[in-house]
Design an enzyme around this catalytic site. Structure first.
Site, short mmCIF file in Angstrom:
data_model
loop_
_atom_site.label_atom_id
_atom_site.label_comp_id
_atom_site.label_asym_id
_atom_site.label_seq_id
_atom_site.Cartn_x
_atom_site.Cartn_y
_atom_site.Cartn_z
N ASP A 1 -5.43 13.00 13.05
CA ASP A 1 -6.10 11.71 12.89
C ASP A 1 -5.91 10.89 14.15
O ASP A 1 -5.48 11.41 15.17
CB ASP A 1 -5.63 10.97 11.64
CG ASP A 1 -4.16 10.64 11.69
OD1 ASP A 1 -3.58 10.73 12.78
OD2 ASP A 1 -3.60 10.29 10.66
N ARG B 1 -4.85 10.62 4.14
CA ARG B 1 -3.80 11.63 4.29
C ARG B 1 -2.71 11.51 3.24
O ARG B 1 -2.06 12.50 2.89
CB ARG B 1 -3.11 11.47 5.63
CG ARG B 1 -3.87 11.85 6.83
CD ARG B 1 -2.97 11.66 8.03
NE ARG B 1 -1.77 12.47 7.88
CZ ARG B 1 -1.65 13.71 8.28
NH1 ARG B 1 -2.64 14.27 8.90
NH2 ARG B 1 -0.54 14.38 8.09
N ASP C 1 4.34 0.73 12.27
CA ASP C 1 3.18 -0.03 11.77
C ASP C 1 3.13 -1.46 12.30
O ASP C 1 2.09 -2.10 12.28
CB ASP C 1 3.20 -0.08 10.24
CG ASP C 1 3.02 1.30 9.67
OD1 ASP C 1 1.98 1.89 9.90
OD2 ASP C 1 3.96 1.79 9.01
N LYS D 1 0.84 -1.20 0.00
CA LYS D 1 0.00 0.00 0.00
C LYS D 1 0.87 1.25 0.00
O LYS D 1 0.65 2.17 -0.79
CB LYS D 1 -0.89 0.00 1.25
CG LYS D 1 -1.56 1.32 1.51
CD LYS D 1 -2.47 1.30 2.71
CE LYS D 1 -1.81 1.64 4.03
NZ LYS D 1 -1.43 3.05 4.19
N ASN D 2 1.86 1.27 0.91
CA ASN D 2 2.61 2.52 1.09
C ASN D 2 3.61 2.77 -0.03
O ASN D 2 4.26 3.82 -0.05
CB ASN D 2 3.27 2.55 2.47
CG ASN D 2 2.22 2.70 3.55
OD1 ASN D 2 1.05 3.00 3.26
ND2 ASN D 2 2.60 2.47 4.80
N1 EPU Z 1 6.20 14.55 10.81
C1 EPU Z 1 6.26 15.89 11.11
N2 EPU Z 1 6.20 16.79 10.08
C2 EPU Z 1 6.09 16.40 8.77
C3 EPU Z 1 6.03 15.02 8.48
C4 EPU Z 1 6.09 14.11 9.52
O1 EPU Z 1 6.38 16.29 12.27
O2 EPU Z 1 6.07 17.25 7.89
C5 EPU Z 1 6.29 13.56 11.92
C6 EPU Z 1 4.99 12.77 12.04
O3 EPU Z 1 4.03 13.46 12.80
C7 EPU Z 1 5.48 11.52 12.72
C8 EPU Z 1 6.88 11.30 12.11
O4 EPU Z 1 7.26 12.57 11.59
O5 EPU Z 1 5.63 11.73 14.09
C9 EPU Z 1 6.93 10.25 11.00
O6 EPU Z 1 5.99 10.51 9.98
P1 EPU Z 1 6.23 10.13 8.46
O7 EPU Z 1 6.17 11.38 7.67
O8 EPU Z 1 7.45 9.29 8.33
O9 EPU Z 1 4.96 9.25 8.14
P2 EPU Z 1 3.98 9.33 6.90
O10 EPU Z 1 4.73 9.52 5.65
O11 EPU Z 1 2.88 10.28 7.24
C10 EPU Z 1 4.07 6.76 6.40
C11 EPU Z 1 3.09 5.63 6.25
C12 EPU Z 1 2.53 5.24 7.62
C13 EPU Z 1 3.68 4.88 8.52
C14 EPU Z 1 4.70 6.03 8.59
C15 EPU Z 1 5.94 5.72 9.40
C16 EPU Z 1 2.12 5.97 4.10
C17 EPU Z 1 0.91 6.28 3.28
N3 EPU Z 1 1.99 6.03 5.40
O12 EPU Z 1 3.35 7.88 6.92
O13 EPU Z 1 1.72 4.08 7.38
O14 EPU Z 1 3.20 4.60 9.80
O15 EPU Z 1 5.13 6.37 7.25
O16 EPU Z 1 6.61 4.64 8.85
O17 EPU Z 1 3.17 5.66 3.53
C18 EPU Z 1 -0.24 2.76 7.48
O18 EPU Z 1 0.16 2.15 6.49
O19 EPU Z 1 -1.27 2.38 8.10
C19 EPU Z 1 0.48 3.95 7.93
C20 EPU Z 1 -0.04 4.79 8.81
#
Ligand code: EPU
Length: 416
Positions: free
Chosen positions: A117, A93, A305, A22-23
């Site tokens: 969320d 998101r 995850d 998915k990701n």
């Molecule tokens: N963060 C910030 N500012 C930003 C971006 C992130 O403070 O601009 C913080 C977030 O709040 C969090 C941390 O950095 O505390 C990590 O967030 P990250 O950006 O790495 O996560 P994401 O890209 O929003 C993806 C996956 C998530 C997975 C995370 C961590 C996708 C669609 N989602 O999210 O997957 O948990 O990386 O590995 O790729 C899921 O599949 O159910 C899922 C939630």
């Protein structure tokens, strides 16, 4: 049919095919905004988040069609409306990753601001700062962010934290920027390497994806390609958790052991035996797992995850385990549901102390998000009586045929 009904099961046995990630696929779909033409993705999971991203691409002017067995054809030839509306960003998101490709290709993007969320606040400041460093400017009004840029210009981007989404947005923008971009402290997840290999196939020049420093030499134009999506390590982990909790022996075809090294080591400490096969993974679990301590970290650490799955495993393991969450402050909300099932868990800040009990007690519970929902289902495999997991639509966002795949290895699970 929004509920999944689970009865105590095991030992499990049989084979489960692991779907595409998915990701990864969601980001590959977003990246198709970078160049017109006809794309063909294979190994695409049939999950509702893919439908949602398909709707978003459709609303921008692309044609998205399912093809054959797990294929997806994406086509656009006449420019796009560079906009992601609130209804879709609110549902998913990950829609925010269209920002980088749109601003790089069309010089503007209008994307609804995602709200908080179930994980707590999830800011996008790093995404915006990275794109700003490449030359984009932003205005926020009426719940939307409007980005504008002449041609982006390569630069050094130092991420404050290796955010997956910010790395992806920066990478997809940098491929069409003028000159060289270096992304430091980049996220290293296998899905980032998959995105980079897709972009490289499109004609981008990228070095170091999958490591902390990614170097991109911008090009003037990219072209549409075919690509096979990398397997879903989190789906694979979910079935490892199922067999860990219920006991038994299973094979996961298509899984990549080399993307799950740290998790496999942890599960080994808990008493599971896991080894790679020619096309996947083999796993065996004893009657009851041993407790251990776990801390989530960016890849190659133990993924956040995996955490709800590990907490579910520790809930019935022998001994006491401490789980520390280092990524998302609010990612313990499902713990109350496990406690309703008889688990002995105390949370304090970003730590959870889990004292394993012999078995859980089936109860009605609610899935708060994709992974926690899956964790409640697998927890139900070691619960006496009936566990009814409501909110199964969350699980459908990220798992293809979850109930059917569990049933195929002998789990007593139904949709109802
Ligand atoms: N963060 C910030 N500012 C930003 C971006 C992130 O403070 O601009 C913080 C977030 O709040 C969090 C941390 O950095 O505390 C990590 O967030 P990250 O950006 O790495 O996560 P994401 O890209 O929003 C993806 C996956 C998530 C997975 C995370 C961590 C996708 C669609 N989602 O999210 O997957 O948990 O990386 O590995 O790729 C899921 O599949 O159910 C899922 C939630």
């Amino acid at each position: 049919m929004d509920r999944i009904i689970v009865h105590r099961s095991g030992p499990l046995s049989g084979t489960v095919p692991i779907a595409g990630a998915k990701n990864s696929v969601l980001k590959l779909m977003a990246a198709t905004a970078l160049a017109e033409g006809r794309y063909e993705l294979t190994n695409v999971p049939r999950i509702t988040d893919v439908d949602c991203m398909g709707e978003l691409l459709g609303s921008m002017g692309m044609t998205v069609t399912a093809s054959g067995d797990h294929g997806l054809v994406i086509e656009h030839h006449d420019g796009l409306v560079p906009e992601a509306p609130y209804e879709l960003v609110e549902r998913m998101r990950a829609s925010i990753v269209v920002m980088g490709p749109l601003v790089a290709r069309y010089g503007r993007a209008r994307v609804a601001l995602p709200g908080g969320d179930d994980f707590g606040p999830r800011p996008i400041d790093m995404h915006l700062r990275a794109l700003e460093q490449l030359g984009a400017t932003f205005e926020t009004a009426h719940g939307y962010i409007e980005a504008r840029a002449e041609r982006l210009v390569g630069t050094r981007i130092l991420l404050e934290f290796p955010s997956v989404g910010a790395t992806e947005n920066a990478l997809m923008a940098a491929v069409l920027a003028k000159g060289t971009t270096v992304i430091d402290n980049a996220a290293r997840e296998p899905e980032i390497a998959d995105l980079a290999s897709f972009l490289t196939r499109m004609g981008a020049q990228i070095l170091g994806a999958g490591s902390s420093t990614i170097e991109v030499e911008g090009v003037d134009e990219l072209s549409a390609v075919e690509h096979r999506v990398v397997p879903d390590r989190i789906e694979a982990a979910t079935f490892l958790a199922a067999v860990g909790i219920a006991g038994g022996e299973i094979t996961l075809t298509g899984a990549r052991a080399d993307h799950m090294d740290m998790l496999i080591a942890k599960l080994g400490e808990m008493g599971m035996r896991i080894s790679p096969t020619a096309d996947g993974l083999w796993a065996m679990a004893p009657g009851r797992l041993l407790a251990t301590d776990v801390s989530t970290l960016p890849y190659p650490g133990v993924a956040t995850d995996y955490k709800p799955l590990l907490v579910a495993m520790l809930a019935t393991a022998d001994g006491v385990g401490i789980v520390t969450e280092n990524l998302f402050s609010g990612r313990f909300r499902y713990v109350d549901e496990l406690v309703r099932m008889g688990a002995d868990i105390r949370t304090e800040g970003h730590h959870a102390v889990i004292r394993g009990v012999e078995q859980l007690s089936g109860a009605p519970v609610r899935a708060p998000d994709i992974r926690a929902g899956a964790a409640l289902v697998v927890a139900g495999l070691r619960a006496e009586g009936e566990t009814v997991v409501a909110g199964a639509d969350h699980i459908d966002r990220g798992y293809e045929l979850f109930v059917e795949k569990l049933r195929a290895i002998g789990a007593s699970v139904d949709r109802g």
